[in-house]
Design an enzyme around this catalytic site. Structure first.
Site: not given
Length: 387
Positions: A47, A108, A215, A294, A308
């Site tokens: 997303h 991605r 999705y 991360d 994001c």
């Protein structure tokens, strides 16, 4: 490959690639070192909220992403058993107007390929697995597994949850297993047509202890993706993931709505991944080393904001270095952490709790955020507080 560089970015994932593009656009000399031997279309769905799309706007990539991705009109949350709608969060045109940018879902790998194309040619170096790192105060020495060495003014660790930069700053410590696994599968659109069912653009199916997020990953709607969160007592497999199966999935989601059962039966390949985590870190930088994404705030994927946040980090770090200049990198790092830690930690906490959008709520604090409209404030960095 240069032996001496101004800024070395370790890791060419989504956060590292964003940092490279933004810093190069700001006029900084940047080289990127990635351990993978070459670029490949890794991962699956992702997303991209309006908060991150505003950063892509600054990169000049927003329009292309909009054309590539799927534009759901809603984020639906539904009861896994009954199918009852628990929330209907408006996205689509409403989100673009309300939050100032589109909300898209995309593969991605497709987004990553676009990002890589925006980095200055010749400045991304593959096959560079970082083995040694030494900050002597004046420079940073980086040693790679292939025997090459680089000297840099500063190093940005965008190297993920197993970050070598984090290890250098805080010592060796394995990430913690969350007690959950994620099943992942990409489904060809043609596999769905055999079912007389409605497969919504963006929907999360919930029950008390597990869920499935589903999705489309392309604007053509020819690729549908799901990722789950399912309790698993211990991660007892070798490697980053293992193969799963329809049988395992059907058992895990026994009693779930027929649409979920049909999705599982549409799959050809399913993998299972451990969901790993770390506690909030005490520092994000030290000396000439700084982390993003991360490497410093990994989170469960339940809020769809991990990437994001890494992209926001890259944008904020660029803003701070622009303000202070590379010569005052310490002030830039203090400014960066002061203006990112609270937001990233909050998103990390909410994501790990897995409550986001379960019920009807206003996600404006996430999606409406515009990093470039934030005043830069700090109590410790001796720089101007105006952007």
């Amino acid at each position: 490959m240069k032996d001496t560089v101004k800024i070395a970015i370790v890791g060419a994932g989504l956060g590292g690639a964003a940092a490279a593009t933004l810093l190069q656009k700001a006029g900084f000399e940047v080289e990127v070192y990635e351990q993978a031997p070459e670029f490949s279309r890794l991962g699956a769905g992702i997303h991209v909220g309006p908060n991150a799309m505003k950063v892509f706007r600054r990169m000049g990539l927003e329009k292309e992403l909009e054309q590539m991705g799927s534009h759901p009109d809603f984020w639906f949350s539904r009861d896994g058993n009954s199918g009852e709608y628990l929330s209907r969060i408006p996205l689509g045109a409403w989100a673009k107007k309300e939050y100032g940018a589109s909300y898209i879902t995309i593969h991605r790998g497709d987004m990553h390929a676009l990002q890589m194309s925006s980095i200055k040619p010749g400045t991304v170096h593959f096959g560079k697995k970082l083995e040694t790192l030494e900050d002597d105060g004046d420079k940073v020495q980086l040693g790679f597994a292939d025997g090459t060495r680089v000297t840099a003014d500063i190093v940005i660790g965008a190297d993920g949850i197993y970050s070598k930069i984090r290890e250098t700053l805080l010592g060796v410590e394995a990430p913690t297993y969350s007690g959950w696994v994620a099943h992942r599968a990409l489904i060809r659109g043609e596999n769905l047509v055999k079912f007389a069912d409605e497969f919504e653009d963006c929907v999360k199916w919930w029950t008390e202890d597990r869920h499935m997020m589903v999705y489309y990953t392309t604007g053509k709607r020819d690729e549908y993706y799901f990722v789950t969160g399912v309790p698993h007592e211990a991660w007892d497999f070798q490697g980053s993931f293992v193969d799963s199966s329809q049988e395992e999935m059907l058992a895990a989601f026994d009693g779930y709505n027929s649409t979920v059962q049909n999705l599982i039966r549409s799959t050809e390949n399913i993998t299972k991944w451990p969901l790993l985590n770390r506690n909030p870190l005490p520092i994000w930088s030290q000396g000439r080393l700084v982390m993003l994404g991360d490497a410093c705030h990994p989170m469960k994927p339940h809020m769809a904001q991990g990437a994001c946040m890494a992209i926001e980090d890259a944008a904020m770090l660029t803003r701070c270095l622009e303000q202070t200049g590379l010569g005052d990198y310490r002030a830039a790092f203090e400014l960066y952490e002061a203006n990112r830690k609270e937001r990233a930690s909050k998103v990390q906490s909410v994501s790990n709790a897995n409550t986001f959008l379960l019920k009807q709520e206003d996600p404006g604090w996430v999606y409406g955020y515009d990093l470039y409209e934030q005043d830069l404030t700090t109590q410790s960095a001796s720089v101007s507080t105006n952007p």
